[in-house]
Structures are given as C-alpha cells and as structure tokens.
Design an enzyme around this catalytic site. Structure first.
Site, PDB file in Angstrom:
ATOM      1  N   GLU A  82       0.868  -1.243   0.977  1.00  0.00           N
ATOM      2  CA  GLU A  82       0.013  -0.198  -0.181  1.00  0.00           C
ATOM      3  C   GLU A  82       1.010   1.314   0.186  1.00  0.00           C
ATOM      4  O   GLU A  82       1.774   1.360   1.232  1.00  0.00           O
ATOM      5  CB  GLU A  82      -0.960  -0.455   1.347  1.00  0.00           C
ATOM      6  CG  GLU A  82      -1.785   1.160   1.393  1.00  0.00           C
ATOM      7  CD  GLU A  82      -2.977   1.254   2.316  1.00  0.00           C
ATOM      8  OE1 GLU A  82      -2.465   0.495   3.049  1.00  0.00           O
ATOM      9  OE2 GLU A  82      -3.591   2.672   2.530  1.00  0.00           O
TER      10      GLU A  82
ATOM     11  N   ARG B  99       6.199 -13.104   9.296  1.00  0.00           N
ATOM     12  CA  ARG B  99       6.650 -11.792   9.058  1.00  0.00           C
ATOM     13  C   ARG B  99       7.534 -11.406   9.747  1.00  0.00           C
ATOM     14  O   ARG B  99       7.636 -12.195  10.373  1.00  0.00           O
ATOM     15  CB  ARG B  99       5.514 -10.837   9.891  1.00  0.00           C
ATOM     16  CG  ARG B  99       5.534 -10.093   9.941  1.00  0.00           C
ATOM     17  CD  ARG B  99       4.092  -8.854  10.756  1.00  0.00           C
ATOM     18  NE  ARG B  99       4.909  -7.431  10.219  1.00  0.00           N
ATOM     19  CZ  ARG B  99       3.440  -6.535   9.522  1.00  0.00           C
ATOM     20  NH1 ARG B  99       2.562  -7.324   8.230  1.00  0.00           N
ATOM     21  NH2 ARG B  99       3.949  -5.547   9.458  1.00  0.00           N
TER      22      ARG B  99
ATOM     23  N   LYS C  37       4.719   0.979   8.978  1.00  0.00           N
ATOM     24  CA  LYS C  37       4.611   2.494   8.723  1.00  0.00           C
ATOM     25  C   LYS C  37       4.185   3.366   9.204  1.00  0.00           C
ATOM     26  O   LYS C  37       4.532   4.384   9.282  1.00  0.00           O
ATOM     27  CB  LYS C  37       3.728   1.714   7.137  1.00  0.00           C
ATOM     28  CG  LYS C  37       5.067   1.819   6.407  1.00  0.00           C
ATOM     29  CD  LYS C  37       4.436   1.244   4.509  1.00  0.00           C
ATOM     30  CE  LYS C  37       2.914  -0.027   4.717  1.00  0.00           C
ATOM     31  NZ  LYS C  37       2.683   0.027   3.492  1.00  0.00           N
TER      32      LYS C  37
HETATM   33  P1  ATP Z   1       3.288  -1.971   7.970  1.00  0.00           P
HETATM   34  O1  ATP Z   1       2.293  -2.476   8.738  1.00  0.00           O
HETATM   35  O2  ATP Z   1       5.104  -1.964   8.362  1.00  0.00           O
HETATM   36  O3  ATP Z   1       2.141  -1.119   7.261  1.00  0.00           O
HETATM   37  P2  ATP Z   1       2.220  -4.250   5.967  1.00  0.00           P
HETATM   38  O4  ATP Z   1       2.095  -5.176   5.911  1.00  0.00           O
HETATM   39  O5  ATP Z   1       0.252  -2.496   5.535  1.00  0.00           O
HETATM   40  O6  ATP Z   1       3.395  -3.354   6.106  1.00  0.00           O
HETATM   41  P3  ATP Z   1       1.696  -3.036   2.809  1.00  0.00           P
HETATM   42  O7  ATP Z   1       2.583  -2.274   2.331  1.00  0.00           O
HETATM   43  O8  ATP Z   1       0.628  -3.717   3.052  1.00  0.00           O
HETATM   44  O9  ATP Z   1       2.638  -2.863   4.256  1.00  0.00           O
HETATM   45  O10 ATP Z   1       3.052  -4.550   2.499  1.00  0.00           O
HETATM   46  C1  ATP Z   1       3.100  -5.012   1.311  1.00  0.00           C
HETATM   47  C2  ATP Z   1       3.260  -5.985   1.636  1.00  0.00           C
HETATM   48  O11 ATP Z   1       4.779  -6.527   2.762  1.00  0.00           O
HETATM   49  C3  ATP Z   1       2.384  -7.242   2.248  1.00  0.00           C
HETATM   50  O12 ATP Z   1       2.461  -8.266   1.513  1.00  0.00           O
HETATM   51  C4  ATP Z   1       2.859  -7.591   3.055  1.00  0.00           C
HETATM   52  O13 ATP Z   1       2.891  -9.121   3.605  1.00  0.00           O
HETATM   53  C5  ATP Z   1       4.841  -7.467   3.185  1.00  0.00           C
HETATM   54  N1  ATP Z   1       4.836  -7.030   4.850  1.00  0.00           N
HETATM   55  C6  ATP Z   1       4.840  -6.028   5.284  1.00  0.00           C
HETATM   56  N2  ATP Z   1       5.779  -6.463   6.730  1.00  0.00           N
HETATM   57  C7  ATP Z   1       6.667  -7.333   5.997  1.00  0.00           C
HETATM   58  C8  ATP Z   1       7.152  -7.606   7.129  1.00  0.00           C
HETATM   59  N3  ATP Z   1       7.177  -7.177   8.670  1.00  0.00           N
HETATM   60  N4  ATP Z   1       7.670  -9.006   7.003  1.00  0.00           N
HETATM   61  C9  ATP Z   1       7.712  -9.700   5.541  1.00  0.00           C
HETATM   62  N5  ATP Z   1       6.666  -9.008   5.203  1.00  0.00           N
HETATM   63  C10 ATP Z   1       5.657  -7.952   5.141  1.00  0.00           C
HETATM   64 MG    MG Z   2      -0.973  -2.513   5.453  1.00  0.00          MG
END
Ligand code: ATP
Ligand code: MG
Length: 750
Positions: free
Chosen positions: A31, A258, A268
């Site tokens: 995102e 994760r 983020k």
């Molecule tokens: P955050 O919680 O840091 O905002 P998010 O999961 O909301 O992370 P997205 O932009 O939706 O962030 O994630 C893009 C991709 O990266 C998704 O497939 C998510 O599962 C993966 N991802 C995000 N954080 C991690 C992590 N700490 N380890 C592995 N994969 C991750």
């Molecule tokens: Mg997210």
C-alpha cells in the site's frame, strides 16, 4: 544466490508438477502509504525470488484502495526500493485503482446473485451485531433488501448521493461463522475523498478483502503470498472467487511469517510518526529500518538480500537479532572496500626529530595481497592521532602510545612520546614525540617492540570531514514508540580528519576507516567543500558486549529461524507456541506475547476484546499489564468490567481521546465501580488536551521556572528535552498529548 527450498517453494513446485498452473505469477502488493522497510525487503525477496526461480513473473502492484493515506511519493519510493534491490517488474507498475470498474462489476454480480447487500447500520451497530468468539452474531435487518433495492442503493452510493458511513456493501455469508471475518464482511464503503490517481471519480472504495483477491485474479496471479496476519482473511479470499465462479488458473493465498527485528519498530504507521514528529530527519534517515535509510547509510543491496536469505521463510514468526543484519553488511564489505586512515578525535603530535616530507606507499587492501591498489600517504613533522590512542596513565593491557610505550604509525614509523603538553585546564593538547628512522613499516631494522599500530594523518595534507556516527534508534529490545528512543542514536563529529587520498571520484563509495568501522559518503550531503561520511557499521559487534556482558551474541548463522524468548526456562506446549506465533505475527512484543500465550484466561479475554476492536497491540498491552492483575484475584465472570469495555477504553487511547497514562486511571476506576469508561472520562473531565494554544502557556511557564536547565539544553544537553516534557505532562495531570507536548517543547527550546 543460494536458496534452499522452503515451504512456499515446495507448494509452487507441486502446483507446477500437478499442472495446476502453467506459469508462476506472484506479486508484491504494497500500500503506497509509507516508505518500504526491511520487512518489505523480505516480501520482495520472496515474491520476486520465487518468480525468478521458476521462470515466472512478479508484478509490482500498488494496493491503493485507501485514498486518504496514499501518495505518489510513496509509489516512487517503492519503485526505487525494488529496483535498488535488483528486481525487475517488467513493463508496467500495476495499481488496484486501475481495476476499480472491474471490481465494481463483480460487486454488481454478487448483488444479483443475492450474495451481497447494502447495509445501513451504523459502524457501532455493525460491531455490536458481529457477536463475539463465543457468541454468534445477528444479521442486520437490511440484509432482507431486495436485489433491485440493493442495485439501486449501490449505484447511488457510487454516484455520491450518500454521506460517508451512511451505507456499506456487505457479503452475505454467515453471521454465525466460527471465523469472525466471515460474518458478512464489508466489501465497499463510502469515502468522499480525493484519490491520488483516480481523482474524484469514485465515492466508494473496495475493502482489502474484496479488492485483493480480485486484483490477483485479474492479473493472472497464481500464488498470492502474504503475511500470517491474513490467515483468517483467506476464507473470504476463497469465498469471493468461488462465489463468482472464477476458476483455475485462479490464485490461492499462502501465508508466511512476517519479519520482526529487535531494537526497531517496523510498521509504516510508527515510522511515519517518527518522521512527522521530527525524531528523524526523514524517511531516509540512516537510523531507520527503511530501504531508503539503509541505502543512505551505506548498506549494499547484496547485504540485505543475503540477510533475507539467511533468515529464511517460515510459518512461525520470529524476532531476528539486529546483530544478524549488521553481520551481513560487515561480511559483504570486509573484502570489497579499500582501507584508509581517518582520525575522528584528533590529538596533535609533533615529531621533533623529523624534518622534510615523504610519501609512503600504502596498500588499500593490506589484508588481501592479490587485490591490487595503493595510494601515497604523506608523512611530516606534524601529524594527528586519535586522542584515545594516547594515555598518560594507561590501564593494564593498554597497547597503544604512553609516556613509556612506543607505538607504530600504521604503514609508517614507530614513535616514542617525549613530552606531554597540557592547556591551562590540564587537558592534553599536544604530544612531542620522536620517530625512529630505521623502523619504517616493511623495512624495520630498529629492533623496537611495539604492541599495536594506530591510525594517523599528516596535519598539512589531511582533509577536514564531517562524520556521522549512528547507534540504534531505540534503546530497548522491543520498543513500542517514541518513549523508547535512544537519546544517543546520532553523534555528529564536525572536525574529523582524513588522509588526502580519500577523494570521491564516483558516487556510491564505501571505505573502511581502519580500526573505526565502515563508512559511506553521504549521497545527499557530501560535497567537495564539505565531505560527509556516514558510519555504516562498526568492525565488530560492540553493542552485544556493551549491554549484555553475560550473554554473548550467538553466531549469526546458527541463530537464524529460531524463536527467541528472553529469559525463558519452561518450554511452551505446542498450543502455547502456536498462540505465541500468532501474537508476534500481530507485531505484539515478545514479552507480552509470551505472557498471553501461557495463560489461557488471559488469552481468551484478549481474544474477546479483539473481536470488538481491531487494535491487537494496544489491547495485548492493557490485558497483560492491567487486566492480568485483576484476573489473578478474580474469575473472569466476576470482574466488574467486560472485554467490551476494555476495548472501548483502548479505542479512546487509539483515537487520542485520552492518553495512555489517563487510561490507567480510568481502568482503576472501572475496577472499582464497574462504570463504563466513556462515562468515567466524561464525568471526570479526562479528555486529552491536544490543542497547542492550551499547552503552550504551560510550556512557557515551565521554561521560565527552569532557566538553568534551559541554558544546559541550549549548551547541548539535549537529553533535558525529556525533563521539560515530563514537567509539562505533570502540570496537566497527565492529560496533555505527549506527542504534541514533545513537538511544542522542542520548538520552544530552539
Ligand atoms: P506495515 O504494517 O509495516 O505498514 P503492511 O503489511 O501494512 O506493513 P503493505 O504495504 O500492505 O504493508 O505490505 C506489502 C507487502 O509486504 C505485504 O504482502 C505484506 O505482507 C509484506 N510485509 C509487510 N511487512 C512485512 C514484514 N515485516 N515482513 C514480511 N513481509 C512484510
Ligand atoms: Mg497495511
């Protein structure tokens, strides 16, 4: 790159073998609401890595369904990160917003099948109707609307005839499903907001659960790989595609653990907070775990990929030691970069018996004989050494220069101290020394024994440079937020000295400053007039020693893929371990997850709060820190407060109605009186103060009362910021918003 076969690759191989798919198509679907971090690097490494291993393709897709938080600068940052890590998404970047019309058509199709309906309950009612883990929910009366009425309402939602929140579109599934996510999940909501790509065309936006599976399908994705917290969403994913009759090669979802790293935050939202509050200089601050931050600091893509490879892919979440990442960059640079001499805290040395000037030929790769390359090191009467490399009263085991002990100048001569000159304050300001003409490195016939060689620079030729030393941004292992920041994470040295050969003739240069660490020419601030170097990492892991003398840092490779629970003695049962994994997957700190997982009463109470409010971390904290105390003394059924009320309390903290400090006070009251938290806050006037015009006068008063501390702060004792913030919070009885106070105090003290 070596890549052993993990469970995801096993699935992919089986699917290819059985003919389920002809081609492997994965996607990385961020995102665009923040800069990508090292967790995203893991996801990039897995998705692009699998695609390339099986001659498939990986799409880069911006999951842009939330118009209020997204922006093109984040799109660019995401593209930069993927490119920098060395991956290729092909011709075009995809956007979920490009599929809005198609997704809308699928929604119409569901309505026509009587599988979706427009609901007009309020948000609170929807939550109430959902039920709990132990109680099934109840369906909204609006679910009985006719297909025609639903089609009409949905179209008018699209046209913008209703206000935000007035209606939603929901799937008609099962209000008593054990998986609470399946209790008629929301598919669309009304949002009158400008979308950075779609503009003002849409007044409704699809929810993740509806948009994601369909975007995957539209793009021909075969394996939709995501993190464990989406495990319960998998049922919706399948329901949508199955109900719409979308057949193979339709995608299937698979979850992996994760990445979490100690001493850092990795969401983020939390990173954005640090950026917006000015706790760091921007998304690319070298202390942040963002790709842009690592890149600016001097990490190489190879080191990050290597790290992702080492930690592997697993089904269970684990906390990885940040030392392991540091090990990877050190390992990568060790043989690659030239070694040069720099002095960070210069002490003047005058070599009294040396006249004239010479240039010493010194190899750039002294440890690696076949690797060629050398430079001329100017040597003269006036040089500088590191202040720390001379001791008038040396402790035992000190091997460097002392009044009695000679030392070798790296690549040069041996010197002996003759006289120590001090200033009026008694500080050493100069060493008068003698050199031994027959002791030159490589042709030493002096017979003098020395125990070490130190770095030095010639005073006349040395260049003045700025050096930025970074330490961990957080000082505790499982930081929650700004209150855990390490006050000494950045140390700027304005007047370091470096040998003249270190001239940047191409960008992107890294060096080892001998005995100091690895350094990188700052890609933004470096100029020929004012060279700036960032410390990438030290030569060895000094942090481990500094804080945990009794606990040696384990060999990085050996500790990979293991869950680490600090100070644990009794092993968890399998069920407890599974819970623990689930909790850490929700970014709950390891200590809290550990307590929760081991206590059945606590964990079931926690699950109940979570079914009301989706705020896993805050709820876990309050359950473990506050509720646990009460549960020890009383049965859950006899508590004066309910899980719902705890959720309500946390919601007030989350939406900043009250501070977390006040929440404790409210909780105490709930324990005593069983009163509803909202009412307690209203009755006692505990609403958080965030209005600067109310806080500023208090700050002014406290600043006026503490002139001494103001002076000390202005003279450089920045740790006193905490003192002022604390005083202001105290003066408001804990009601002031700490983030706002922090910001205002920092401004007032400027
Ligand atoms: P955050 O919680 O840091 O905002 P998010 O999961 O909301 O992370 P997205 O932009 O939706 O962030 O994630 C893009 C991709 O990266 C998704 O497939 C998510 O599962 C993966 N991802 C995000 N954080 C991690 C992590 N700490 N380890 C592995 N994969 C991750
Ligand atoms: Mg997210």
């Amino acid at each position: 790159m070596s890549q052993s076969k993990d469970f995801l690759r096993t699935i992919v191989e089986e699917d290819l073998k059985s003919g389920k798919y002809k081609e492997v198509v994965t996607r990385f679907p961020p995102e665009p609401n923040g800069f990508p971090h090292i967790g995203h690097a893991k996801s990039i490494f897995i998705n692009f890595g699998i695609a390339s291993d099986y001659n498939g393709h990986c799409n880069l897709r911006m999951d842009d369904t939330n118009p209020t938080t997204e922006d093109t600068i984040y799109v660019e940052a995401l593209k930069d990160a993927v490119k920098w890590l060395g991956f290729d998404w092909g011709d075009a970047v995809y956007f979920t917003s490009d599929y809005f019309s198609k997704i809308y058509d699928y929604a119409i199709q569901l309505i026509k099948m009587d599988k979706a309906y427009v609901d007009s309950l309020t948000e609170d009612e929807i939550r109430e109707y959902r039920g709990t883990v132990t109680e099934s929910g109840k369906r909204s009366k609006f679910a009985q609307r006719s297909i025609e009425e639903n089609l009409d309402l949905f179209e008018r939602m699209k046209k913008g005839e209703f206000k935000d929140g007035e209606h939603v579109l929901r799937a008609k599934i099962d209000m008593s499903a054990a998986n609470m996510k399946m209790r008629d999940p929301l598919l669309y909501r009304i949002r009158h907001a400008h979308h950075f790509r779609a503009g003002d065309e849409w007044s409704i936006y699809p929810m993740y659960d509806f948009a994601h599976c369909l975007s995957d399908y539209i793009e021909g994705v075969s394996h939709s790989i995501c993190t464990l917290e989406f495990e319960n969403n998998r049922d919706i994913y399948n329901w949508v595609l199955d109900t719409l009759g979308l057949e193979l090669p339709r995608p299937y979802q698979h979850e992996f653990a994760r990445l979490g790293i100690n001493y850092t935050v990795m969401s983020k939202r939390k990173l954005l907070e640090l950026v917006e509050n000015g706790q760091v200089s921007g998304w690319d601050d070298p202390r942040l775990p963002t790709i842009a931050g690592y890149r600016r600091r001097g990490y190489t893509p190879e080191s990050i990929l290597n790290f992702c490879d080492q930690i592997g892919v697993a089904k269970a979440n684990s906390m990885v030691d940040v030392a392991q990442l540091e090990f990877c960059i050190r390992d990568d640079l060790n043989t690659k970069v030239p070694r040069v001499l720099a002095v960070l805290d210069p002490l003047k040395v005058t070599i009294e018996n040396y006249e004239g000037h010479e240039e010493i030929d010194a190899p750039y790769y002294p440890h690696d004989v076949p690797k060629e390359g050398s430079r001329k090191l100017p040597f003269s009467k006036n040089i500088y050494i590191e202040r720390d490399d001379f001791k008038e009263n040396p402790p035992k085991g000190y091997f460097r220069l002392t009044p009695e002990q000679p030392v070798r100048l790296r690549h040069g001569y041996i010197i002996t101290c003759k006289e120590v000159i001090k200033d009026a304050g008694g500080n050493i300001c100069e060493i008068k020394a003698e050199y031994h003409p027959d002791s030159k490195s490589g042709s030493d016939s002096s017979g003098i024994k020395v125990k070490s060689a130190i770095q030095w620079v010639s005073a006349k030729e040395a260049k003045r440079v700025e050096v930025r030393l970074y330490d961990r941004l957080f000082s505790c292992e499982a930081p929650e937020g700004i209150q855990d920041l390490n006050p000494d994470s950045l140390h700027v040295i304005k007047n370091a000295l470096i040998e003249p050969a270190v001239i940047l003739d191409k960008p992107d240069e890294r060096f080892q400053f001998e005995r100091q660490g690895y350094f990188y020419a700052d890609p933004i601030d470096y100029t020929d007039e004012k060279p700036v170097f960032n410390k990438i990492v030290g030569l060895k892991d000094s942090w481990g020693k500094k804080t945990k003398a009794d606990k040696p840092t384990p060999e990085p490779k050996a500790q990979a893929k293991k869950v680490q629970v600090d100070g644990e003695v009794v092993a968890m049962t399998e069920a407890e371990q599974a819970l623990f994994n689930k909790y850490t997957a929700r970014s709950i700190s390891i200590e809290i997850a550990n307590t929760l997982a081991r206590d059945e009463n606590l964990s079931s109470f926690y699950e109940e709060t979570l079914s009301v409010l989706n705020s896993p971390v805050s709820l876990a904290n309050i359950v473990v820190n506050e509720v646990a105390r009460e549960l020890k003394q009383t049965q859950a059924s006899e508590l004066k407060f309910s899980a719902d009320q705890i959720a309500e309390l946390v919601k007030m903290v989350d939406d900043e109605t009250i501070s977390s400090k006040i929440a404790k006070e409210v909780f105490e009251e709930m324990v005593k009186s069983g009163e509803n938290p909202k009412k307690i806050v209203e009755d006692k006037g505990l609403v958080q103060i965030s209005d600067p015009s109310k806080i500023s006068p208090i700050i002014d008063e406290i600043i006026a009362k503490n002139p001494d501390n103001v002076a000390k702060f202005k003279a450089g004792n920045t740790k006193l910021l905490g003192f002022f913030v604390g005083q202001v919070l105290k003066a408001t009885g804990g009601k002031a918003n700490p983030t706002v106070v922090n910001q205002l105090v920092a401004e007032s003290l400027k």
